[in-house]
Enzyme design. Sequence first.
Site, PDB file in Angstrom:
ATOM      1  N   SER A 144       0.867  -1.184   0.000  1.00 24.23           N
ATOM      2  CA  SER A 144       0.000   0.000   0.000  1.00 24.23           C
ATOM      3  C   SER A 144       0.901   1.231   0.000  1.00 24.23           C
ATOM      4  CB  SER A 144      -0.851  -0.026   1.273  1.00 24.23           C
ATOM      5  OG  SER A 144      -1.411   1.231   1.549  1.00 24.23           O
ATOM      6  N   TYR A 157      -3.005  -0.957  10.070  1.00 20.82           N
ATOM      7  CA  TYR A 157      -2.947  -1.143   8.615  1.00 20.82           C
ATOM      8  C   TYR A 157      -1.548  -0.762   8.114  1.00 20.82           C
ATOM      9  CZ  TYR A 157      -4.411  -0.817   3.702  1.00 20.82           C
ATOM     10  OH  TYR A 157      -4.530  -0.989   2.339  1.00 20.82           O
TER      11      TYR A 157
END
Length: 254
Positions: A144, A157
């Site tokens: 990401s 995350y």
Amino acid sequence: MNMFDLTGKVAIVTGGNGGIGFGMARGLARAGASIAVVGRNAEKSAQAVQELHSLDFQARAFQADVTDPEAVAGMVDAVVESFGGVDILVNNAGINIRKRPEDLSPDEWQQVLNTNLTSAFLCSRACYPVLKRAGGGKILNNGSMLSIFGTPWGPAYAASKGGMVQLTKSLATAWAADNIQVNCFLPGWIDTELTRNARSEVDGLHDRVLARTPAGRWGDIEDLEGLAVFFASAASNFITGVAMPVDGGFSVSG
Ligand code: NDP
């Protein structure tokens, strides 16, 4: 010889029943691979498989929670039994729990780490003997922009996605001699169910992403198709352990 040809290859795509995973599954199938669509939601997986079949691609659904070591081992066995082997593993399944660090419970932290990072370890570990036996293979890990940047609203995350880059490097060094290449890709902001939720929860997110992305748009799942084929094919046989942004320039823009 077409070095992007995946005819006869079998690809496991975790979270392949929607969003980025489905885009990658479709790209791999377009290049000739048979797809094992892995997810928890049987109905969603059946729909994804139906869509791949409607394009004349080979695909089957396998229900598994990728945070559960036994379920992962059973899923890999079932794929081998069904398709005769595994050549490509895409570790794509992921979630976010959008909370500031002070509001995130230890259980929520663990849930995100288990889903995004531990799952990649479990699936890679379960596939390793199969890939080795086949004389080599490809593992693609989904990172990401939060593998690089921090954020107040996703500490678990970001930690999981940063960890994905380091897991990639470690698996790459461990298994290079077995002709297994392990690489990570770092999607920018892609229009999926996950980010549709983020857009409705985070004020101004949509416009901030547009303003910062030199390409001037959000990504589509089609943007991941070519990348999947490149990292899964002979075209990338001497590339291992890298983390490649797929972000329309987001990560290089000030
Ligand atoms: P989606 O919510 O559309 O997809 C998430 C997928 O993960 C679903 O297919 C879901 O299937 C699967 N999944 C979640 N938990 C589990 C589990 N425990 N076991 C098996 N499968 C699971 O989101 P995206 O397509 O956006 O996200 C896919 C990946 O891309 C994630 O890792 C995300 O972090 C990453 N990413 C996304 C970006 C974006 O902009 N969209 C940007 C950067 C990274 P099911 O519900 O059936 O279990």
